[in-house]
Design a protein around this motif. Structure first.
Motif, PDB file in Angstrom:
ATOM      1  N   GLY A 163     100.306   8.753 -19.099  1.00  0.00           N
ATOM      2  CA  GLY A 163      99.776   9.163 -17.799  1.00  0.00           C
ATOM      3  C   GLY A 163      99.776   8.032 -16.789  1.00  0.00           C
ATOM      4  O   GLY A 163     100.235   8.190 -15.651  1.00  0.00           O
ATOM      5  N   ILE A 164      99.287   6.857 -17.197  1.00  0.00           N
ATOM      6  CA  ILE A 164      99.176   5.736 -16.261  1.00  0.00           C
ATOM      7  C   ILE A 164     100.544   5.164 -15.926  1.00  0.00           C
ATOM      8  O   ILE A 164     100.848   4.883 -14.755  1.00  0.00           O
ATOM      9  N   VAL A 165     101.413   4.996 -16.932  1.00  0.00           N
ATOM     10  CA  VAL A 165     102.732   4.416 -16.669  1.00  0.00           C
ATOM     11  C   VAL A 165     103.582   5.363 -15.820  1.00  0.00           C
ATOM     12  O   VAL A 165     104.321   4.916 -14.929  1.00  0.00           O
ATOM     13  N   THR A 166     103.490   6.659 -16.061  1.00  0.00           N
ATOM     14  CA  THR A 166     104.215   7.612 -15.217  1.00  0.00           C
ATOM     15  C   THR A 166     103.729   7.539 -13.773  1.00  0.00           C
ATOM     16  O   THR A 166     104.528   7.631 -12.827  1.00  0.00           O
ATOM     17  N   LEU A 167     102.423   7.352 -13.587  1.00  0.00           N
ATOM     18  CA  LEU A 167     101.887   7.183 -12.238  1.00  0.00           C
ATOM     19  C   LEU A 167     102.445   5.919 -11.583  1.00  0.00           C
ATOM     20  O   LEU A 167     102.779   5.921 -10.391  1.00  0.00           O
ATOM     21  N   MET A 168     102.593   4.840 -12.353  1.00  0.00           N
ATOM     22  CA  MET A 168     103.170   3.611 -11.808  1.00  0.00           C
ATOM     23  C   MET A 168     104.629   3.810 -11.423  1.00  0.00           C
ATOM     24  O   MET A 168     105.105   3.246 -10.428  1.00  0.00           O
ATOM     25  N   VAL A 169     105.357   4.605 -12.214  1.00  0.00           N
ATOM     26  CA  VAL A 169     106.743   4.920 -11.865  1.00  0.00           C
ATOM     27  C   VAL A 169     106.802   5.650 -10.528  1.00  0.00           C
ATOM     28  O   VAL A 169     107.670   5.377  -9.682  1.00  0.00           O
ATOM     29  N   PHE A 170     105.859   6.569 -10.316  1.00  0.00           N
ATOM     30  CA  PHE A 170     105.810   7.293  -9.040  1.00  0.00           C
ATOM     31  C   PHE A 170     105.569   6.328  -7.879  1.00  0.00           C
ATOM     32  O   PHE A 170     106.221   6.426  -6.830  1.00  0.00           O
ATOM     33  N   PHE A 171     104.646   5.394  -8.050  1.00  0.00           N
ATOM     34  CA  PHE A 171     104.377   4.432  -6.986  1.00  0.00           C
ATOM     35  C   PHE A 171     105.604   3.568  -6.717  1.00  0.00           C
ATOM     36  O   PHE A 171     105.906   3.234  -5.568  1.00  0.00           O
ATOM     37  N   TYR A 172     106.314   3.202  -7.778  1.00  0.00           N
ATOM     38  CA  TYR A 172     107.533   2.405  -7.615  1.00  0.00           C
ATOM     39  C   TYR A 172     108.550   3.165  -6.768  1.00  0.00           C
ATOM     40  O   TYR A 172     109.154   2.602  -5.843  1.00  0.00           O
ATOM     41  N   ILE A 173     108.756   4.438  -7.066  1.00  0.00           N
ATOM     42  CA  ILE A 173     109.693   5.262  -6.300  1.00  0.00           C
ATOM     43  C   ILE A 173     109.213   5.432  -4.860  1.00  0.00           C
ATOM     44  O   ILE A 173     109.998   5.353  -3.909  1.00  0.00           O
ATOM     45  N   PHE A 174     107.911   5.641  -4.691  1.00  0.00           N
ATOM     46  CA  PHE A 174     107.356   5.861  -3.352  1.00  0.00           C
ATOM     47  C   PHE A 174     107.549   4.636  -2.465  1.00  0.00           C
ATOM     48  O   PHE A 174     107.986   4.758  -1.305  1.00  0.00           O
TER      49      PHE A 174
END
Length: 307
Positions: free
Chosen positions: A277-288
């Motif tokens: 959950g947390i790492v996937t959220l970090m991936v989203f922030f990276y893309i954003f």
């Protein structure tokens, strides 16, 4: 511009699905039994262990576990840890802490890195230029956790300039860990800015501006620096995602209760739902933030247009 942003956001969906699958697979591949790790030295009855495995879908094959996890995500359920606490509650509690730490690190990266790079470019082969080159090389060479312990001991314990650990002093608590977290990035930004500004100052349009009598400060700020910021902004935008992930080490050294520390604890306890959950959220922030950088290109260079 609107169609470009919409297209990039739609491409985020398969990227997040692929990232969550890879992260879930790596967590699944970890050796050991998380239920036995949860019990520790206290023996659990076989019936209780079987109930816990069924509750957290640990008896299912890998693809069945992943499909159930994705089904929960589509309903807004990120799962829960072994204590029964929802992962969303952990994220909501710890995200502001990591965001504050990252904001301080980015501020150091921008203010110190760009300023040092510009001054070094304008004073090539001077003492300050050599100082920037030597200090940036030193920062790149020293691991972050070593720099964290050394700065914690010298600046926090011996000199008493900063808090050693925790976040009890508000924003002041984030200055030293933010500086440590940004140390490697500051070195790269300083060198990148120095190179880009040096090339711009030697360009033909700078000589033309000087011939027209344009002021030196205007030449540096409006022409050389602005045209040099595209590679710097590209690095900083991509680095924000790296800083969020790199906070794992810094938060552990300075005992900061952020997302990085939560990932570290979850990996130790083999709590896959928390890690994914947390790492996937970090991936989203990276893309954003990479999308934000792409949008900023059009403001830094009017020649760039998105069809």
């Amino acid at each position: 511009m609107g169609r470009f942003i919409t297209r990039r956001l739609l491409l985020t969906i398969p990227v997040l699905i692929g990232a969550s699958f890879l992260i879930f697979a790596m967590v699944y591949a970890l050796p050991g039994d998380p239920i036995r790790a949860l019990a520790g030295d206290r023996p659990l009855a076989p019936a209780v262990m079987a109930q816990l495995r069924a509750q957290y879908n640990l008896d299912d094959p890998f693809f069945v576990q992943y499909i159930k996890y994705v089904g929960g995500l589509l309903q807004g359920d990120f799962g829960s840890d072994f204590s029964g606490r929802p992962v969303l509650d952990t994220i909501a509690q710890r995200m502001p802490v990591t965001m504050q730490l990252t904001a301080v690190a980015v501020a150091f990266e921008v203010l110190i890195g760009i300023t040092a790079g510009v001054l070094a470019a304008l004073r090539r082969n001077s003492f300050f230029d050599n100082l920037v080159l030597v200090s940036s090389t030193l920062l790149v060479s020293v691991p972050v956790f070593v720099l964290g312990f050394v700065s914690q001991y010298v600046l926090g314990y011996k000199l008493g300039l900063f808090p050693i650990a925790g976040i009890h002093n508000g924003w002041y608590s984030f200055l030293l860990p933010g500086l440590v977290l940004a140390s490697l990035s500051m070195a790269y930004v300083a060198r990148l800015t120095r190179t880009a500004v040096s090339e711009s100052m030697a360009a033909d349009y700078i000589r033309t501006a000087r011939a027209k009598g344009v002021g030196y400060r205007r030449i540096v700020v409006r022409h050389a620096l602005r045209n040099s910021l595209i590679p710097v902004v590209t690095f900083i935008g991509a680095d924000i995602g790296a800083l969020l992930g790199g906070a794992i080490i810094t938060e552990s050294v300075f005992n900061i209760p952020g997302l990085g520390r939560a990932i570290f604890d979850a990996v130790q306890n083999q709590e896959g739902a928390v890690v994914v959950g947390i790492v996937t959220l970090m991936v989203f922030f990276y893309i954003f933030f990479n999308l934000v950088v792409d949008v900023l290109y059009a403001f830094l260079d009017p020649r760039i247009r998105y069809e």
